[in-house]
Design a protein around this motif. Sequence first.
Motif, PDB file in Angstrom:
ATOM      1  N   ASN A  44     -10.167  -5.380  -2.381  1.00 17.27           N
ATOM      2  CA  ASN A  44     -11.458  -4.449  -2.525  1.00 17.27           C
ATOM      3  C   ASN A  44     -11.813  -3.743  -1.579  1.00 17.27           C
ATOM      4  O   ASN A  44     -12.960  -3.201  -1.385  1.00 17.27           O
ATOM      5  CB  ASN A  44     -12.569  -5.529  -3.166  1.00 17.27           C
ATOM      6  N   THR A  45     -11.216  -3.792  -0.335  1.00 13.13           N
ATOM      7  CA  THR A  45     -11.775  -3.260   0.814  1.00 13.13           C
ATOM      8  C   THR A  45     -10.365  -2.338   1.493  1.00 13.13           C
ATOM      9  O   THR A  45      -9.145  -2.933   1.281  1.00 13.13           O
ATOM     10  CB  THR A  45     -12.033  -4.284   1.991  1.00 13.13           C
ATOM     11  N   VAL A  46     -10.759  -0.973   1.535  1.00 16.60           N
ATOM     12  CA  VAL A  46      -9.802   0.121   2.085  1.00 16.60           C
ATOM     13  C   VAL A  46     -10.364   0.455   3.269  1.00 16.60           C
ATOM     14  O   VAL A  46     -11.447   0.959   3.478  1.00 16.60           O
ATOM     15  CB  VAL A  46      -9.768   1.039   0.916  1.00 16.60           C
ATOM     16  N   PHE A  47      -9.418   0.826   4.247  1.00 16.30           N
ATOM     17  CA  PHE A  47      -9.427   1.374   5.416  1.00 16.30           C
ATOM     18  C   PHE A  47      -8.823   2.753   5.727  1.00 16.30           C
ATOM     19  O   PHE A  47      -7.595   2.795   5.181  1.00 16.30           O
ATOM     20  CB  PHE A  47      -9.129   0.440   6.719  1.00 16.30           C
ATOM     21  N   TRP A  48      -9.456   3.625   6.317  1.00 16.90           N
ATOM     22  CA  TRP A  48      -8.494   4.993   6.900  1.00 16.90           C
ATOM     23  C   TRP A  48      -8.621   4.985   8.422  1.00 16.90           C
ATOM     24  O   TRP A  48      -9.534   4.739   8.947  1.00 16.90           O
ATOM     25  CB  TRP A  48      -9.055   6.113   6.350  1.00 16.90           C
ATOM     26  N   GLN A  79      -3.037   4.213  -2.539  1.00 14.49           N
ATOM     27  CA  GLN A  79      -3.081   3.628  -3.647  1.00 14.49           C
ATOM     28  C   GLN A  79      -3.119   2.098  -2.790  1.00 14.49           C
ATOM     29  O   GLN A  79      -2.119   1.762  -2.264  1.00 14.49           O
ATOM     30  CB  GLN A  79      -1.987   3.734  -4.252  1.00 14.49           C
ATOM     31  N   PRO A  80      -4.239   1.396  -2.853  1.00 15.36           N
ATOM     32  CA  PRO A  80      -4.382   0.130  -2.186  1.00 15.36           C
ATOM     33  C   PRO A  80      -3.609  -0.994  -3.000  1.00 15.36           C
ATOM     34  O   PRO A  80      -3.338  -0.713  -4.304  1.00 15.36           O
ATOM     35  CB  PRO A  80      -5.726  -0.300  -2.251  1.00 15.36           C
ATOM     36  N   ALA A  85      -7.700   5.915  -3.153  1.00 12.08           N
ATOM     37  CA  ALA A  85      -8.484   6.348  -2.113  1.00 12.08           C
ATOM     38  C   ALA A  85      -8.200   7.762  -1.515  1.00 12.08           C
ATOM     39  O   ALA A  85      -6.977   7.996  -1.258  1.00 12.08           O
ATOM     40  CB  ALA A  85      -8.644   5.099  -1.029  1.00 12.08           C
ATOM     41  N   THR A  86      -9.054   8.586  -1.236  1.00 12.17           N
ATOM     42  CA  THR A  86      -8.652  10.009  -0.913  1.00 12.17           C
ATOM     43  C   THR A  86      -9.286  10.212   0.684  1.00 12.17           C
ATOM     44  O   THR A  86     -10.391   9.658   1.030  1.00 12.17           O
ATOM     45  CB  THR A  86      -8.694  11.007  -1.685  1.00 12.17           C
ATOM     46  N   VAL A 102       1.034  -1.054   0.045  1.00 11.84           N
ATOM     47  CA  VAL A 102       0.100   0.097   0.201  1.00 11.84           C
ATOM     48  C   VAL A 102       0.721   1.284   0.016  1.00 11.84           C
ATOM     49  O   VAL A 102       1.862   1.404   0.729  1.00 11.84           O
ATOM     50  CB  VAL A 102      -0.755   0.103   1.210  1.00 11.84           C
ATOM     51  N   THR A 103       0.846   2.128  -0.776  1.00 17.22           N
ATOM     52  CA  THR A 103       1.622   3.400  -1.033  1.00 17.22           C
ATOM     53  C   THR A 103       0.544   4.440  -0.399  1.00 17.22           C
ATOM     54  O   THR A 103      -0.733   4.402  -0.775  1.00 17.22           O
ATOM     55  CB  THR A 103       2.118   3.715  -2.349  1.00 17.22           C
TER      56      THR A 103
END
Lengths: 112, 113
Positions: free
Chosen positions: B30-34, B24-25, B75-76, B4-5
């Motif tokens: 398909n799942t992104v967390f913040w 950038q995952p 993702a932002t 992940v970057t």
Amino acid sequence: QKEVEQDPGPLSVPEGAIVSLNCTYSNSAFQYFMWYRQYSRKGPELLMYTYSSGNKEDGRFTAQVDKSSKYISLFIRDSQPSDSATYLCAPRGVDSSYKLIFGSGTRLLVRP
Amino acid sequence: DARVTQTPRHKVTEMGQEVTMRCQPILGHNTVFWYRQTMMQGLELLAYFRNRAPLDDSGMPKDRFSAEMPDATLATLKIQPSEPRDSAVYFCASRSGTSYEQYFGPGTRLTVT
């Protein structure tokens, strides 16, 4: 009360010592339990995980879960200076999100 | 070596300014967390997406924070206006399907003066 409680430390031990890191949790429905290791100024990385109660061993590391007392442990044998990091326990949520509920982390320092 | 970057790695800004953090995952996740990490609160989940759809942003102050996933590779997380209490390290993590493992990026260290 937080869902996951963890002693923040720091815990300082001499090289070669056996280290015990612990967490307690409140939700009896948790089934999967992760341990993440975080080096200074880096992102956490998965160290190991266990399912339900019992022990799991991986090299010098042993993860233990006691669901009856809602207690999670990570043991490190023959600790090395390279083990110096923050260790976060993280049960996995029981809904479909599979979110991780992180403890605050215990900082470990292994002195040469 | 898939990872992940996150950009930027460090950001110093003045109170009231807009801040945008990018992630950038790992390709195929398909799942992104913040998450936000501070000494006082530890690692807190702010929001997460599955297949680019926001599923839960209950951890985020809605009045100033917004999270989006314009495409599968980006993702932002935006803060507008930023406040000193937003100073923290912001991590993005991605996961494949129902895998138990989340892969974390290196984080964005934000300082709001």
